[in-house]
Structures are given as structure tokens and as C-alpha cells.
Write a protein that holds these residues in place. Sequence first.
Motif, PDB file in Angstrom:
ATOM      1  N   PRO A 129       1.276  -1.203  -0.421  1.00 19.31           N
ATOM      2  CA  PRO A 129       0.347   0.302   0.297  1.00 19.31           C
ATOM      3  C   PRO A 129       0.992   1.856   0.506  1.00 19.31           C
ATOM      4  N   GLY A 130       0.951   2.224  -1.160  1.00 18.39           N
ATOM      5  CA  GLY A 130       1.339   3.547  -1.035  1.00 18.39           C
ATOM      6  C   GLY A 130       2.810   3.454  -2.027  1.00 18.39           C
ATOM      7  N   GLY A 131       2.810   1.605  -2.601  1.00 16.93           N
ATOM      8  CA  GLY A 131       3.316   1.595  -3.401  1.00 16.93           C
ATOM      9  C   GLY A 131       5.269   1.543  -3.484  1.00 16.93           C
ATOM     10  N   PRO A 132       5.503   1.027  -4.059  1.00 15.97           N
ATOM     11  CA  PRO A 132       7.393   0.591  -3.892  1.00 15.97           C
ATOM     12  C   PRO A 132       8.410   1.942  -2.960  1.00 15.97           C
ATOM     13  N   ASP A 133       7.848   3.705  -3.294  1.00 10.06           N
ATOM     14  CA  ASP A 133       8.713   4.334  -2.927  1.00 10.06           C
ATOM     15  C   ASP A 133       8.285   4.115  -0.614  1.00 10.06           C
ATOM     16  N   LYS A 134       7.329   3.667  -0.933  1.00  8.02           N
ATOM     17  CA  LYS A 134       6.920   3.701   0.665  1.00  8.02           C
ATOM     18  C   LYS A 134       7.704   3.411   1.641  1.00  8.02           C
ATOM     19  N   GLU A 135       8.441   4.059   3.062  1.00  9.92           N
ATOM     20  CA  GLU A 135       9.405   3.982   3.523  1.00  9.92           C
ATOM     21  C   GLU A 135       9.307   3.276   4.546  1.00  9.92           C
ATOM     22  N   VAL A 136      10.056   1.793   3.911  1.00  6.34           N
ATOM     23  CA  VAL A 136      10.318   1.054   4.339  1.00  6.34           C
ATOM     24  C   VAL A 136      11.517   0.338   3.972  1.00  6.34           C
ATOM     25  N   TYR A 137      12.296   0.688   5.207  1.00  2.04           N
ATOM     26  CA  TYR A 137      13.695   0.310   4.880  1.00  2.04           C
ATOM     27  C   TYR A 137      14.512  -1.739   4.227  1.00  2.04           C
ATOM     28  N   ARG A 138      14.741  -1.363   4.169  1.00  3.95           N
ATOM     29  CA  ARG A 138      15.900  -3.237   3.279  1.00  3.95           C
ATOM     30  C   ARG A 138      16.678  -3.301   4.151  1.00  3.95           C
ATOM     31  N   GLY A 139      17.257  -4.124   4.285  1.00  8.43           N
ATOM     32  CA  GLY A 139      18.755  -4.546   5.172  1.00  8.43           C
ATOM     33  C   GLY A 139      18.694  -5.826   4.875  1.00  8.43           C
ATOM     34  N   LEU A 140      20.012  -6.186   4.843  1.00  5.11           N
ATOM     35  CA  LEU A 140      21.097  -7.472   4.937  1.00  5.11           C
ATOM     36  C   LEU A 140      21.828  -7.754   5.665  1.00  5.11           C
ATOM     37  N   LYS A 141      21.389  -8.825   7.060  1.00  6.36           N
ATOM     38  CA  LYS A 141      22.251  -9.176   8.098  1.00  6.36           C
ATOM     39  C   LYS A 141      23.248 -10.475   7.680  1.00  6.36           C
ATOM     40  N   VAL A 142      24.405 -10.572   7.830  1.00  6.16           N
ATOM     41  CA  VAL A 142      24.973 -11.782   7.409  1.00  6.16           C
ATOM     42  C   VAL A 142      26.741 -12.005   8.336  1.00  6.16           C
ATOM     43  N   SER A 143      26.826 -13.042   8.536  1.00  3.03           N
ATOM     44  CA  SER A 143      27.728 -13.678  10.010  1.00  3.03           C
ATOM     45  C   SER A 143      28.984 -14.106   9.119  1.00  3.03           C
ATOM     46  N   ALA A 144      30.587 -14.368   9.736  1.00  2.00           N
ATOM     47  CA  ALA A 144      30.864 -15.090   9.568  1.00  2.00           C
ATOM     48  C   ALA A 144      31.021 -16.268  10.014  1.00  2.00           C
ATOM     49  N   PRO A 145      31.468 -17.235   9.211  1.00  2.00           N
ATOM     50  CA  PRO A 145      32.792 -18.667  10.845  1.00  2.00           C
ATOM     51  C   PRO A 145      33.687 -17.475  11.508  1.00  2.00           C
ATOM     52  N   PRO A 146      33.388 -18.319  12.942  1.00  2.00           N
ATOM     53  CA  PRO A 146      34.928 -17.744  13.592  1.00  2.00           C
ATOM     54  C   PRO A 146      35.640 -18.131  13.140  1.00  2.00           C
ATOM     55  N   GLY A 147      36.700 -16.571  13.128  1.00  2.00           N
ATOM     56  CA  GLY A 147      37.638 -17.513  12.659  1.00  2.00           C
ATOM     57  C   GLY A 147      38.384 -16.750  11.231  1.00  2.00           C
ATOM     58  N   SER A 148      36.969 -16.523  10.668  1.00  2.00           N
ATOM     59  CA  SER A 148      37.498 -15.355   9.435  1.00  2.00           C
ATOM     60  C   SER A 148      38.129 -14.745   9.074  1.00  2.00           C
ATOM     61  N   SER A 149      39.213 -14.730   8.433  1.00  2.00           N
ATOM     62  CA  SER A 149      39.652 -13.630   8.031  1.00  2.00           C
ATOM     63  C   SER A 149      38.873 -12.422   6.981  1.00  2.00           C
ATOM     64  N   VAL A 150      39.194 -11.333   7.210  1.00  2.00           N
ATOM     65  CA  VAL A 150      38.599  -9.962   6.285  1.00  2.00           C
ATOM     66  C   VAL A 150      38.617 -10.222   5.348  1.00  2.00           C
ATOM     67  N   ALA A 151      39.261 -10.845   4.512  1.00  2.00           N
ATOM     68  CA  ALA A 151      39.102 -11.300   2.895  1.00  2.00           C
ATOM     69  C   ALA A 151      37.953 -12.009   2.869  1.00  2.00           C
ATOM     70  N   ARG A 152      37.901 -13.032   3.583  1.00  2.00           N
ATOM     71  CA  ARG A 152      36.704 -13.990   3.690  1.00  2.00           C
ATOM     72  C   ARG A 152      35.545 -13.226   4.164  1.00  2.00           C
ATOM     73  N   ARG A 153      35.720 -12.569   4.822  1.00  2.00           N
ATOM     74  CA  ARG A 153      34.134 -11.482   5.367  1.00  2.00           C
ATOM     75  C   ARG A 153      33.622 -10.943   4.741  1.00  2.00           C
ATOM     76  N   VAL A 154      34.295  -9.856   3.942  1.00  2.00           N
ATOM     77  CA  VAL A 154      34.394  -9.454   2.702  1.00  2.00           C
ATOM     78  C   VAL A 154      33.715 -10.266   1.807  1.00  2.00           C
ATOM     79  N   GLY A 155      33.887 -11.102   1.225  1.00  2.00           N
ATOM     80  CA  GLY A 155      33.589 -12.149   0.241  1.00  2.00           C
ATOM     81  C   GLY A 155      32.203 -11.606   0.510  1.00  2.00           C
ATOM     82  N   LEU A 156      32.096 -12.748   1.972  1.00  2.00           N
ATOM     83  CA  LEU A 156      30.723 -13.056   2.036  1.00  2.00           C
ATOM     84  C   LEU A 156      29.513 -12.066   1.553  1.00  2.00           C
ATOM     85  N   LEU A 157      30.292 -11.289   2.664  1.00  2.00           N
ATOM     86  CA  LEU A 157      29.542  -9.731   2.840  1.00  2.00           C
ATOM     87  C   LEU A 157      28.982  -8.999   1.064  1.00  2.00           C
ATOM     88  N   SER A 158      30.038  -9.420  -0.016  1.00  2.00           N
ATOM     89  CA  SER A 158      29.803  -9.162  -1.401  1.00  2.00           C
ATOM     90  C   SER A 158      29.564 -10.223  -1.793  1.00  2.00           C
TER      91      SER A 158
END
Length: 169
Positions: A129-158
Motif C-alpha cells: 500500500p502506498g507503492g514501492p517508494d513507501k518508507e520501508v527500509y531494507r537491510g541485509l545481515k550476514v555473519s562469518a564463521p568464527p576465525g574468518s579473515s577480513v577477506a573472507r568476511r568481505v567475500g561473504l558480504l559481497s
Amino acid sequence: MAGFSWDGARPVLEHCDAAIHGQTPVKGFLTLEEELQAVTASGTGTRVAVNWGRSAIEVRDGVAAFHHIRACLDSELLAGVVLSGCAPVATRFGEAWDDCHVPPAPVEPASLLTPAWIRSVSAALEHAPGGPDKEVYRGLKVSAPPGSSVARRVGLLSGSIDVARAAGF
């Protein structure tokens, strides 16, 4: 909280998994219906956000998140949607049905958060209701396995961002 000065901001309640008889909850709070009733009765302008993974954990199925989003849209209380996956089996991210922010499939093959589910969420938001521009925020939440390198974390997020964008989110 109702008496706080919010300076134009509106509080948002993020729905967590409700306590369901016969299963161990992760958070175990109220049902979405109870939260919607409480938010409406509060008269504070508070709205509700749906976390895909937490809704799926609640009933052990991704369809719950879709129904929760629809219920919030129908009540005109949807503030936002956060994509966060879960899995019915243990993964390198955590135990089965844990709120451990499993990346979407195919980044994590066991994830229930698939491109098809992301497309269904996107479609529901486009026809809100109100169309696609209605004020509904969109987010993405992901984690990485313990001990993951920064490069691995960036890769999972990307990779997760790529899946979400390709599915129209």
C-alpha cells in the motif's frame, strides 16, 4: 517510551521468534499478531520490522517471513525488512535453526534464504500500500564463521549483496 522526545524519528520494534510449544526458541518473545496489537494500542507511532531469518526460525519455514511481511503491510505498520538467513541443519555459521545470520543461498548452500524467497519479499514490497517508494527500509545481515579473515568476511558480504540485488531487493 511514549513520553520520549524522538525529534521526528519513529521507534521500530523488530519481530523476533515467538515461543512455540514443542520447540526451543532463540528469543521466544511475542507472536507477530500480539506485537501488532501492542504497537497499535500504544499510540506511539511505533512500527514493526521483519527479520526474514527470525520469522523463518519461528515456524521452521520461510513462508512465515512472507506472511509476517504481508501482515505488517496490511496493518500499515511495516517499517523495514532485514534479510538474514537461517538453516535447518548445522552449518559453519552455527547450529540448525539458530539466529546466526546465515548468508543467502547459494553463498551458503544450506540457507533457506534463497533467491526465490528474496524475489517474493521484493514483490510484496513493490505492491505495498502506498507503492514501492513507501518508507520501508531494507537491510541485509550476514555473519562469518568464527576465525574468518577480513577477506573472507568481505567475500561473504559481497556475495550476499550480489544475491539480494540480483533478486530485486
